[in-house]
Design a protein around this motif. Structure first.
Motif, PDB file in Angstrom:
ATOM      1  N   GLU A  70     -28.066 -38.335  31.974  1.00  0.00           N
ATOM      2  CA  GLU A  70     -27.207 -38.043  33.122  1.00  0.00           C
ATOM      3  C   GLU A  70     -26.472 -39.284  33.605  1.00  0.00           C
ATOM      4  OE1 GLU A  70     -29.388 -34.531  35.660  1.00  0.00           O
ATOM      5  OE2 GLU A  70     -30.278 -36.511  35.700  1.00  0.00           O
ATOM      6  N   THR A  71     -27.236 -40.387  33.693  1.00  0.00           N
ATOM      7  CA  THR A  71     -26.682 -41.617  34.268  1.00  0.00           C
ATOM      8  C   THR A  71     -25.591 -42.211  33.401  1.00  0.00           C
ATOM      9  OG1 THR A  71     -28.834 -42.083  35.267  1.00  0.00           O
ATOM     10  CG2 THR A  71     -27.283 -43.917  35.137  1.00  0.00           C
ATOM     11  N   ILE A  72     -25.834 -42.202  32.109  1.00  0.00           N
ATOM     12  CA  ILE A  72     -24.945 -42.952  31.224  1.00  0.00           C
ATOM     13  C   ILE A  72     -23.720 -42.159  30.796  1.00  0.00           C
ATOM     14  CG2 ILE A  72     -25.841 -42.336  28.926  1.00  0.00           C
ATOM     15  CD1 ILE A  72     -25.130 -45.871  30.388  1.00  0.00           C
ATOM     16  N   SER A  73     -23.703 -40.844  31.042  1.00  0.00           N
ATOM     17  CA  SER A  73     -22.614 -40.016  30.511  1.00  0.00           C
ATOM     18  C   SER A  73     -21.241 -40.457  31.012  1.00  0.00           C
ATOM     19  CB  SER A  73     -22.853 -38.540  30.846  1.00  0.00           C
ATOM     20  OG  SER A  73     -22.917 -38.341  32.243  1.00  0.00           O
ATOM     21  N   TYR A 104     -20.724 -37.200  20.623  1.00  0.00           N
ATOM     22  CA  TYR A 104     -21.084 -36.985  22.035  1.00  0.00           C
ATOM     23  C   TYR A 104     -21.344 -35.505  22.303  1.00  0.00           C
ATOM     24  CZ  TYR A 104     -20.602 -37.578  27.151  1.00  0.00           C
ATOM     25  OH  TYR A 104     -20.806 -37.599  28.508  1.00  0.00           O
ATOM     26  N   ILE A 105     -20.442 -34.650  21.808  1.00  0.00           N
ATOM     27  CA  ILE A 105     -20.573 -33.207  22.039  1.00  0.00           C
ATOM     28  C   ILE A 105     -21.785 -32.646  21.285  1.00  0.00           C
ATOM     29  CG2 ILE A 105     -19.486 -30.954  21.734  1.00  0.00           C
ATOM     30  CD1 ILE A 105     -18.191 -32.646  23.912  1.00  0.00           C
ATOM     31  N   THR A 106     -21.985 -33.072  20.036  1.00  0.00           N
ATOM     32  CA  THR A 106     -23.140 -32.603  19.262  1.00  0.00           C
ATOM     33  C   THR A 106     -24.448 -32.993  19.927  1.00  0.00           C
ATOM     34  OG1 THR A 106     -21.853 -32.829  17.210  1.00  0.00           O
ATOM     35  CG2 THR A 106     -24.249 -32.649  16.986  1.00  0.00           C
ATOM     36  N   SER A 107     -24.496 -34.235  20.394  1.00  0.00           N
ATOM     37  CA  SER A 107     -25.687 -34.706  21.106  1.00  0.00           C
ATOM     38  C   SER A 107     -25.930 -33.878  22.362  1.00  0.00           C
ATOM     39  CB  SER A 107     -25.517 -36.182  21.476  1.00  0.00           C
ATOM     40  OG  SER A 107     -26.580 -36.623  22.282  1.00  0.00           O
ATOM     41  N   ASP A 108     -24.863 -33.579  23.108  1.00  0.00           N
ATOM     42  CA  ASP A 108     -24.975 -32.752  24.316  1.00  0.00           C
ATOM     43  C   ASP A 108     -25.589 -31.392  24.000  1.00  0.00           C
ATOM     44  OD1 ASP A 108     -23.843 -34.735  25.818  1.00  0.00           O
ATOM     45  OD2 ASP A 108     -21.856 -33.837  25.920  1.00  0.00           O
ATOM     46  N   ILE A 109     -25.148 -30.795  22.904  1.00  0.00           N
ATOM     47  CA  ILE A 109     -25.633 -29.458  22.528  1.00  0.00           C
ATOM     48  C   ILE A 109     -27.126 -29.502  22.203  1.00  0.00           C
ATOM     49  CG2 ILE A 109     -25.463 -27.646  20.776  1.00  0.00           C
ATOM     50  CD1 ILE A 109     -22.437 -28.324  20.615  1.00  0.00           C
ATOM     51  N   LEU A 110     -27.535 -30.494  21.414  1.00  0.00           N
ATOM     52  CA  LEU A 110     -28.942 -30.602  21.012  1.00  0.00           C
ATOM     53  C   LEU A 110     -29.847 -30.889  22.211  1.00  0.00           C
ATOM     54  CD1 LEU A 110     -28.516 -32.637  17.701  1.00  0.00           C
ATOM     55  CD2 LEU A 110     -29.260 -30.264  17.904  1.00  0.00           C
ATOM     56  N   ILE A 111     -29.428 -31.824  23.051  1.00  0.00           N
ATOM     57  CA  ILE A 111     -30.222 -32.159  24.239  1.00  0.00           C
ATOM     58  C   ILE A 111     -30.208 -30.979  25.205  1.00  0.00           C
ATOM     59  CG2 ILE A 111     -30.376 -33.709  26.235  1.00  0.00           C
ATOM     60  CD1 ILE A 111     -29.215 -35.914  24.404  1.00  0.00           C
ATOM     61  N   GLY A 112     -29.099 -30.237  25.227  1.00  0.00           N
ATOM     62  CA  GLY A 112     -28.993 -29.061  26.081  1.00  0.00           C
ATOM     63  C   GLY A 112     -29.935 -27.934  25.691  1.00  0.00           C
ATOM     64  N   VAL A 113     -30.442 -27.954  24.453  1.00  0.00           N
ATOM     65  CA  VAL A 113     -31.472 -26.999  24.032  1.00  0.00           C
ATOM     66  C   VAL A 113     -32.864 -27.603  24.223  1.00  0.00           C
ATOM     67  CG1 VAL A 113     -32.428 -25.705  22.081  1.00  0.00           C
ATOM     68  CG2 VAL A 113     -29.952 -25.856  22.382  1.00  0.00           C
ATOM     69  N   GLY A 114     -33.021 -28.851  23.809  1.00  0.00           N
ATOM     70  CA  GLY A 114     -34.333 -29.494  23.847  1.00  0.00           C
ATOM     71  C   GLY A 114     -34.861 -29.750  25.240  1.00  0.00           C
ATOM     72  N   TYR A 115     -34.001 -30.249  26.136  1.00  0.00           N
ATOM     73  CA  TYR A 115     -34.481 -30.608  27.475  1.00  0.00           C
ATOM     74  C   TYR A 115     -34.976 -29.407  28.285  1.00  0.00           C
ATOM     75  CZ  TYR A 115     -34.473 -31.822  32.377  1.00  0.00           C
ATOM     76  OH  TYR A 115     -34.831 -31.950  33.701  1.00  0.00           O
ATOM     77  N   PRO A 116     -34.208 -28.311  28.415  1.00  0.00           N
ATOM     78  CA  PRO A 116     -34.721 -27.192  29.208  1.00  0.00           C
ATOM     79  C   PRO A 116     -35.997 -26.584  28.619  1.00  0.00           C
ATOM     80  CG  PRO A 116     -32.690 -26.564  28.093  1.00  0.00           C
ATOM     81  CD  PRO A 116     -32.832 -28.042  27.940  1.00  0.00           C
ATOM     82  N   THR A 117     -36.106 -26.584  27.297  1.00  0.00           N
ATOM     83  CA  THR A 117     -37.328 -26.078  26.668  1.00  0.00           C
ATOM     84  C   THR A 117     -38.526 -26.922  27.078  1.00  0.00           C
ATOM     85  OG1 THR A 117     -36.056 -25.277  24.768  1.00  0.00           O
ATOM     86  CG2 THR A 117     -38.426 -25.541  24.461  1.00  0.00           C
TER      87      THR A 117
END
Length: 501
Positions: free
Chosen positions: A277-280, A402-415
């Motif tokens: 969040e901070t570094i984005s 950046y976008i690919t990383s967002d997608i992967l973290i967007g699945v992993g983090y909420p899980t």
């Protein structure tokens, strides 16, 4: 009456009738809304803190940004155990109304930090600290939902609560993106000396949401508690009108090693996402040469999209967890986060645009060139600041990365998020969870405190290659810890043989 045998005791429970059950779920939904507002309170300004900080104090750097972002979590970390303890002994309305009032006041304070003639960045730091103190009620919310749901209902309820948190995560950046069209000048309300612009409007809106939340807590919330089987019992912080029998002390000890492990894992999960969040915003401004307004708008859209993705993840998690269990999903989420941060490592021979200079991508100048105007004819400097020496030799991170990383973290983090504190609530069992949930929230808040400070310093001094390599190492350590403690992370009732796994 229902009679349930737990070893040698026969406690008496009150079976929930229709009205009571409806009241219980209305109260749980108020907790969902409170969690939603806590998320909004953090994310609604997250993409604009950096440009707002630079606007009110040009001397502020990315290192101080880390402290400002961390201040929210520091306040939450300090307040969470206190609110959790309070909720164990008194009606939960009291700590909830108090904390939300603090949150409302702090958001109004944040809207005025530009006004003092000096020390504006300190005022911003204090405002975000008080917003975080108000958000300490997350411990109360989690303990309430854990205590008001059966073991069978727990994962679904926690997933719903996380979905509401994700909705706040969506709506916050989305509202910030919409409000960015007000511009940096905005509208002046001279009577109260308030400047309503793209930086202050989101905080004022969060304050309005807080007022609605206080009304809902006062008018709708009632105390409810059920055991692991769903039978109604008297809550420890009952009010006089709640006339139900209280069961004897539940036999069996909590596995404190599992509790400690869960807190460490939750710390790592929140630490990782706080870094993200901070570094984005600084990362996108450095790598893609976005202006302050573009960074706020585009990152708001990206974070909102991740939020929508998270809601889909929560819907899937509710179904999948019933089939495979909580622990495999937690492990899978950590693996996705690892891959997401690995994707952010710089590679190739293309370099970022250097701020105020005209440096070719494949050369490092022997001397510093004279400043030149930004390419968009604005006086605002864009690109990677030349004082960050790593900008001269670190390859650019591409937008696709950046976008690919967002997608992967967007699945992993909420899980990982929902599975970690769902599993934690099950490990604690039917005993009062206010203080324990306070420590879990404090653990997450500590991560949100240290994460921004860590990454802002690491990123400013060493650049993205070292920062994201360190994060990959931390995630790998979490995967090893979870694998080692896998067999101990089971529900209280399963551990003591009352319910089959």
């Amino acid at each position: 009456m229902n009679h349930t045998d737990w070893k040698e005791t026969t406690p008496v429970f009150i079976t929930s009738d229709g009205d009571t059950d409806r009241s219980r779920w209305r109260s749980i939904r108020v907790m969902y809304f409170t969690m939603f507002l806590s998320s909004v309170g953090f994310t609604i300004v997250i993409t604009s803190i950096w440009p707002y900080l630079k606007k009110i104090d040009e001397s502020a750097d990315a290192s101080f940004l880390g402290w400002v972002v961390a201040a929210y979590s520091l306040g939450q970390m300090v307040a969470s155990p206190f609110f959790g303890l309070w909720s164990n002994h008194r009606p939960r309305r009291e700590p909830l109304v108090c904390s939300i009032f603090i949150n409302v006041s702090a958001n109004i304070y944040y809207s005025y930090v530009y006004l003092p003639p000096s020390h504006n960045q300190i005022h911003m730091l204090l405002a975000r600290t008080f917003v975080g103190i108000g958000a300490g009620n997350v411990a109360v919310v989690r303990s309430y939902v854990a205590g008001a749901t059966s073991l069978k209902e727990r994962t679904s309820a926690m997933a719903n609560m996380s979905a509401c948190q994700a909705l706040g995560f969506i709506l916050g950046p989305a509202l910030q993106a919409v409000l960015s069209f007000i511009g940096e000048t905005g509208v002046s309300v001279d009577v109260i000396k308030l400047q309503v612009n793209m930086y202050t409007a989101p905080a004022l809106l969060a304050a309005c949401f807080g007022v609605i939340n206080i009304l809902l807590v006062i008018l709708v919330l009632r105390e409810h508690s059920v055991d692991d089987h769903g039978n109604r019992i008297r809550p420890i912080n009952y009010t006089p009108e709640e006339r139900v029998d209280v069961p004897p002390e539940v036999e069996g000890d909590i596995d404190h090693i599992a509790v400690f492990t869960s807190n460490v894992l939750f710390f790592i999960i929140l630490f990782i996402f706080a870094v993200f969040e901070t570094i984005s915003t600084p990362l996108s401004m450095d790598m893609f040469a976005w202006t302050r307004k573009e960074a706020v708008l585009y990152n708001g859209i990206i974070l909102a999209a991740i939020g929508f993705e998270s809601i889909l993840v929560f819907l899937v998690v509710k179904v999948v967890s019933a089939r495979v269990g909580d622990r495999p999903l937690l492990l899978g989420g950590l693996i996705l986060i690892f891959v997401g941060f690995f994707m952010l490592l710089p590679w190739g021979n293309q370099y970022p645009k250097i701020q105020w200079t005209d440096i070719k991508n494949n050369t490092i100048p022997p001397i510093q060139l004279a400043p030149t105007p930004a390419s968009n004819s604005s006086l605002e400097p864009i690109g990677c600041p030349s004082e960050q020496t790593w900008c001269l030799f670190t390859p650019v991170i591409h937008l696709a990365q950046y976008i690919t990383s967002d997608i992967l973290i967007g699945v992993g983090y909420p899980t990982c998020n929902v599975m970690s504190y769902t599993l934690y609530s099950k490990i604690l069992g039917p005993k009062p969870q206010g203080v324990y949930m306070g420590w879990l929230t404090a653990s997450g808040s500590g991560a949100r405190t240290l994460g921004p400070v860590f990454v802002s310093h690491f990123y400013t001094i060493l650049g993205p290659r070292w920062a994201f390599s360190a994060i990959c190492g931390i995630v790998l350590a979490a995967i090893v810890m979870l694998s080692a403690m896998y067999k101990r992370l089971v529900a209280f009732s399963i551990r003591h043989g009352r319910i089959a796994e």
